[in-house]
Design a protein around this motif. Structure first.
Motif, PDB file in Angstrom:
ATOM      1  N   VAL A   1     -26.693 -61.039 -19.070  1.00  0.00           N
ATOM      2  CA  VAL A   1     -25.390 -60.794 -19.687  1.00  0.00           C
ATOM      3  C   VAL A   1     -24.288 -60.882 -18.634  1.00  0.00           C
ATOM      4  O   VAL A   1     -23.386 -61.704 -18.734  1.00  0.00           O
TER       5      VAL A   1
ATOM      6  N   TYR B   1     -30.079 -53.303 -24.557  1.00  0.00           N
ATOM      7  CA  TYR B   1     -29.376 -53.631 -23.318  1.00  0.00           C
ATOM      8  C   TYR B   1     -29.988 -52.833 -22.164  1.00  0.00           C
ATOM      9  O   TYR B   1     -30.186 -51.615 -22.274  1.00  0.00           O
TER      10      TYR B   1
ATOM     11  N   ARG C   1     -30.040 -58.273 -21.827  1.00  0.00           N
ATOM     12  CA  ARG C   1     -30.286 -57.824 -23.192  1.00  0.00           C
ATOM     13  C   ARG C   1     -31.454 -58.595 -23.776  1.00  0.00           C
ATOM     14  O   ARG C   1     -31.759 -59.714 -23.364  1.00  0.00           O
TER      15      ARG C   1
ATOM     16  N   ASP D   1     -24.605 -59.978 -30.853  1.00  0.00           N
ATOM     17  CA  ASP D   1     -24.721 -59.142 -29.658  1.00  0.00           C
ATOM     18  C   ASP D   1     -25.770 -58.031 -29.843  1.00  0.00           C
ATOM     19  O   ASP D   1     -26.078 -57.300 -28.890  1.00  0.00           O
TER      20      ASP D   1
END
Length: 122
Positions: A48, A94, A38, A90
């Protein structure tokens, strides 16, 4: 190289769950390790989680252990990232990536998807 396409990103609230999918074009998909990386705005791309070709070995960054789960279905040429208890930190684009060897290092992966945006915000 393997052609990879991610899907499943979007906007969710903190604490929610989301699943990302990665579709691969390669018939020998099971011979490739798959990883998710990411990249947040202004930051470097970070590891990740990853999974070996058979799915027997997984690795995960400390920041996502216990919250994110990687899996794969070799019969469907698919890999998945289940993300639970999402946090604002977060938030990132991604990417799924493929390599002949399991690794945490982005430069070891020679096939990349286009990325999918995940935004965690209330």
């Amino acid at each position: 190289q393997v052609r990879l396409v991610e899907s499943g990103g979007g906007l969710v609230q903190p604490g929610a769950s989301m699943r990302l999918s990665c579709s691969a074009s390669e018939r020998a998909f099971r011979t490739y390790a798959i990883a998710w990386f990411r990249q947040a705005p202004g930051k470097e791309r970070e590891f990740v989680t990853s999974i070996s070709g058979t799915g027997g070995i997984t690795q995960a960054a400390d920041s996502v252990k216990g919250r994110f789960t990687i899996s794969r279905d070799n019969a469907k040429n698919m890999a998945y990232l289940q993300m639970d208890s999402l946090k604002p930190e977060d938030t990132a684009v991604y990417y799924c990536a493929a390599s002949r060897a399991l690794s945490l290092v982005p430069s070891d992966y020679d096939s990349w998807g286009q990325g999918t945006q995940v935004t965690v915000s209330s």
